[in-house]
Write a protein that holds these residues in place. Structure first.
Motif, PDB file in Angstrom:
ATOM      1  N   ALA A   1       0.834  -1.207   0.000  1.00 39.27           N
ATOM      2  CA  ALA A   1       0.000   0.000   0.000  1.00 39.27           C
ATOM      3  C   ALA A   1       0.869   1.257   0.000  1.00 39.27           C
ATOM      4  O   ALA A   1       0.564   2.228  -0.706  1.00 39.27           O
ATOM      5  CB  ALA A   1      -0.939  -0.002   1.202  1.00 39.27           C
ATOM      6  N   ILE A   2       1.948   1.246   0.775  1.00 38.41           N
ATOM      7  CA  ILE A   2       2.854   2.399   0.796  1.00 38.41           C
ATOM      8  C   ILE A   2       3.457   2.624  -0.583  1.00 38.41           C
ATOM      9  O   ILE A   2       3.510   3.754  -1.081  1.00 38.41           O
ATOM     10  CB  ILE A   2       3.967   2.205   1.851  1.00 38.41           C
ATOM     11  N   LEU A   3       3.902   1.559  -1.214  1.00 35.94           N
ATOM     12  CA  LEU A   3       4.499   1.693  -2.550  1.00 35.94           C
ATOM     13  C   LEU A   3       3.489   2.253  -3.549  1.00 35.94           C
ATOM     14  O   LEU A   3       3.825   3.123  -4.364  1.00 35.94           O
ATOM     15  CB  LEU A   3       5.037   0.341  -3.022  1.00 35.94           C
ATOM     16  N   LEU A   4       2.255   1.766  -3.490  1.00 38.46           N
ATOM     17  CA  LEU A   4       1.235   2.258  -4.422  1.00 38.46           C
ATOM     18  C   LEU A   4       0.856   3.710  -4.134  1.00 38.46           C
ATOM     19  O   LEU A   4       0.630   4.491  -5.065  1.00 38.46           O
ATOM     20  CB  LEU A   4       0.001   1.358  -4.374  1.00 38.46           C
ATOM     21  N   LEU A   5       0.785   4.079  -2.873  1.00 38.71           N
ATOM     22  CA  LEU A   5       0.460   5.468  -2.532  1.00 38.71           C
ATOM     23  C   LEU A   5       1.577   6.423  -2.940  1.00 38.71           C
ATOM     24  O   LEU A   5       1.318   7.527  -3.430  1.00 38.71           O
ATOM     25  CB  LEU A   5       0.166   5.578  -1.035  1.00 38.71           C
ATOM     26  N   VAL A   6       2.818   6.006  -2.759  1.00 33.25           N
ATOM     27  CA  VAL A   6       3.946   6.837  -3.191  1.00 33.25           C
ATOM     28  C   VAL A   6       3.973   6.928  -4.716  1.00 33.25           C
ATOM     29  O   VAL A   6       4.226   8.008  -5.281  1.00 33.25           O
ATOM     30  CB  VAL A   6       5.272   6.281  -2.629  1.00 33.25           C
ATOM     31  N   LEU A   7       3.690   5.822  -5.391  1.00 31.97           N
ATOM     32  CA  LEU A   7       3.614   5.852  -6.855  1.00 31.97           C
ATOM     33  C   LEU A   7       2.501   6.788  -7.320  1.00 31.97           C
ATOM     34  O   LEU A   7       2.686   7.541  -8.287  1.00 31.97           O
ATOM     35  CB  LEU A   7       3.379   4.436  -7.401  1.00 31.97           C
ATOM     36  N   THR A   8       1.372   6.780  -6.632  1.00 25.94           N
ATOM     37  CA  THR A   8       0.284   7.704  -6.956  1.00 25.94           C
ATOM     38  C   THR A   8       0.748   9.149  -6.820  1.00 25.94           C
ATOM     39  O   THR A   8       0.501   9.970  -7.707  1.00 25.94           O
ATOM     40  CB  THR A   8      -0.921   7.457  -6.029  1.00 25.94           C
ATOM     41  N   ALA A   9       1.415   9.443  -5.724  1.00 25.22           N
ATOM     42  CA  ALA A   9       1.897  10.814  -5.505  1.00 25.22           C
ATOM     43  C   ALA A   9       2.899  11.224  -6.587  1.00 25.22           C
ATOM     44  O   ALA A   9       2.831  12.343  -7.108  1.00 25.22           O
ATOM     45  CB  ALA A   9       2.528  10.933  -4.119  1.00 25.22           C
ATOM     46  N   PHE A  10       3.810  10.333  -6.932  1.00 25.49           N
ATOM     47  CA  PHE A  10       4.788  10.656  -7.974  1.00 25.49           C
ATOM     48  C   PHE A  10       4.131  10.835  -9.340  1.00 25.49           C
ATOM     49  O   PHE A  10       4.513  11.723 -10.098  1.00 25.49           O
ATOM     50  CB  PHE A  10       5.875   9.585  -8.065  1.00 25.49           C
ATOM     51  N   LEU A  11       3.159   9.989  -9.666  1.00 28.48           N
ATOM     52  CA  LEU A  11       2.467  10.134 -10.944  1.00 28.48           C
ATOM     53  C   LEU A  11       1.742  11.467 -11.030  1.00 28.48           C
ATOM     54  O   LEU A  11       1.704  12.098 -12.087  1.00 28.48           O
ATOM     55  CB  LEU A  11       1.475   8.987 -11.145  1.00 28.48           C
ATOM     56  N   VAL A  12       1.181  11.922  -9.930  1.00 32.12           N
ATOM     57  CA  VAL A  12       0.457  13.190  -9.931  1.00 32.12           C
ATOM     58  C   VAL A  12       1.428  14.369  -9.996  1.00 32.12           C
ATOM     59  O   VAL A  12       1.251  15.291 -10.789  1.00 32.12           O
ATOM     60  CB  VAL A  12      -0.466  13.291  -8.689  1.00 32.12           C
ATOM     61  N   VAL A  13       2.476  14.343  -9.188  1.00 35.92           N
ATOM     62  CA  VAL A  13       3.392  15.487  -9.107  1.00 35.92           C
ATOM     63  C   VAL A  13       4.182  15.686 -10.393  1.00 35.92           C
ATOM     64  O   VAL A  13       4.347  16.809 -10.860  1.00 35.92           O
ATOM     65  CB  VAL A  13       4.350  15.328  -7.909  1.00 35.92           C
TER      66      VAL A  13
ATOM     67  N   THR B   1      -3.783  14.320 -23.867  1.00 31.62           N
ATOM     68  CA  THR B   1      -3.999  12.871 -23.704  1.00 31.62           C
ATOM     69  C   THR B   1      -2.976  12.230 -22.772  1.00 31.62           C
ATOM     70  O   THR B   1      -3.340  11.408 -21.928  1.00 31.62           O
ATOM     71  CB  THR B   1      -3.956  12.164 -25.070  1.00 31.62           C
ATOM     72  N   ARG B   2      -1.722  12.583 -22.888  1.00 31.45           N
ATOM     73  CA  ARG B   2      -0.698  11.968 -22.026  1.00 31.45           C
ATOM     74  C   ARG B   2      -0.937  12.324 -20.570  1.00 31.45           C
ATOM     75  O   ARG B   2      -0.801  11.485 -19.677  1.00 31.45           O
ATOM     76  CB  ARG B   2       0.703  12.406 -22.459  1.00 31.45           C
ATOM     77  N   PHE B   3      -1.314  13.559 -20.307  1.00 33.36           N
ATOM     78  CA  PHE B   3      -1.617  13.987 -18.941  1.00 33.36           C
ATOM     79  C   PHE B   3      -2.777  13.161 -18.381  1.00 33.36           C
ATOM     80  O   PHE B   3      -2.710  12.668 -17.248  1.00 33.36           O
ATOM     81  CB  PHE B   3      -1.976  15.478 -18.932  1.00 33.36           C
ATOM     82  N   CYS B   4      -3.814  12.991 -19.159  1.00 35.51           N
ATOM     83  CA  CYS B   4      -4.987  12.235 -18.701  1.00 35.51           C
ATOM     84  C   CYS B   4      -4.656  10.756 -18.499  1.00 35.51           C
ATOM     85  O   CYS B   4      -5.164  10.132 -17.556  1.00 35.51           O
ATOM     86  CB  CYS B   4      -6.135  12.392 -19.694  1.00 35.51           C
ATOM     87  N   GLU B   5      -3.826  10.199 -19.370  1.00 34.31           N
ATOM     88  CA  GLU B   5      -3.451   8.794 -19.206  1.00 34.31           C
ATOM     89  C   GLU B   5      -2.637   8.581 -17.937  1.00 34.31           C
ATOM     90  O   GLU B   5      -2.818   7.586 -17.229  1.00 34.31           O
ATOM     91  CB  GLU B   5      -2.670   8.315 -20.427  1.00 34.31           C
ATOM     92  N   GLN B   6      -1.753   9.500 -17.618  1.00 30.25           N
ATOM     93  CA  GLN B   6      -0.946   9.366 -16.413  1.00 30.25           C
ATOM     94  C   GLN B   6      -1.808   9.546 -15.160  1.00 30.25           C
ATOM     95  O   GLN B   6      -1.624   8.839 -14.170  1.00 30.25           O
ATOM     96  CB  GLN B   6       0.198  10.379 -16.423  1.00 30.25           C
ATOM     97  N   ILE B   7      -2.771  10.441 -15.209  1.00 29.75           N
ATOM     98  CA  ILE B   7      -3.695  10.607 -14.079  1.00 29.75           C
ATOM     99  C   ILE B   7      -4.561   9.361 -13.932  1.00 29.75           C
ATOM    100  O   ILE B   7      -4.870   8.939 -12.815  1.00 29.75           O
ATOM    101  CB  ILE B   7      -4.547  11.882 -14.248  1.00 29.75           C
ATOM    102  N   ALA B   8      -4.936   8.743 -15.037  1.00 25.72           N
ATOM    103  CA  ALA B   8      -5.704   7.489 -14.959  1.00 25.72           C
ATOM    104  C   ALA B   8      -4.878   6.400 -14.274  1.00 25.72           C
ATOM    105  O   ALA B   8      -5.418   5.611 -13.481  1.00 25.72           O
ATOM    106  CB  ALA B   8      -6.129   7.043 -16.357  1.00 25.72           C
TER     107      ALA B   8
END
Length: 177
Positions: A16-28, A131-138
């Motif tokens: 869960a920590i790895l996925l949450l950190v990956l989420t934060a990195f994908l957004v930032v 499109t790339r921005f939206c795909e990364q947010i997805a």
């Protein structure tokens, strides 16, 4: 049995920590620049959408909370306050799951509007241009939903720990003393 449950909880928290950190990195680190008209450029980042900023804060906080819970295993001690700590852990696990899930669902709703647009509100389809921005947010949304499911499983383990303390056998044994 108790060791297997603890090991499973640690495994779930690490993933869960790895996925949450990956989420934060994908957004930032998600930015995209497009030429709108001749030389006018539009750069889109997570700062343009408020729910992305909130998702960043919530996912970072949830990752930090899970990291603190992992530290609990390295310095665990049996004391008289164990029952109180188990209840607090359950409560905080529930809060982390609900906040993460609710924030991610709000982002999903905003992403649907960005993808499909809305004629009633006169909103354009933003994902046609970025499109790339939206795909990364997805991808960030997907990672955060998986992390939410894992944290819900952790919350089930926390609930098991709480209700295990109230088993009839233990109650009868304590009452008999």
């Amino acid at each position: 049995m108790e060791f297997r449950i603890a090991r499973g909880e640690v495994f779930l928290r690490v993933i869960a920590i790895l996925l949450l950190v990956l989420t934060a990195f994908l957004v930032v680190f998600d930015t995209q620049t497009k030429v709108v008209f001749l030389t006018i450029e539009k750069k889109v980042t997570y700062k343009d959408v408020d729910v992305l900023k909130i998702l960043l804060y919530v996912s970072s906080s949830a990752a930090g909370y899970n990291m603190l819970q992992l530290c609990k295993y390295s310095c665990s001690s049996k004391g008289s306050y164990e029952m109180c700590m188990v209840w607090i852990s359950l409560l905080l696990d529930q809060i982390a799951v609900y906040l993460t899930f609710a924030t991610n669902t709000a982002l999903f709703e905003a992403a649907i509007f960005a993808f499909t647009g809305s004629e009633a509100f006169q909103w354009l389809k933003v994902c046609n241009k970025f499109t790339r921005f939206c795909e990364q947010i997805a991808g960030a949304i997907l990672c955060c939903y998986v992390a939410s499911i894992l944290m819900a499983m952790i919350s089930i383990i926390s609930a098991y720990k709480v209700f295990r303390m109230y088993s009839p056998k233990r109650f009868l044994r304590l009452k008999g003393k």
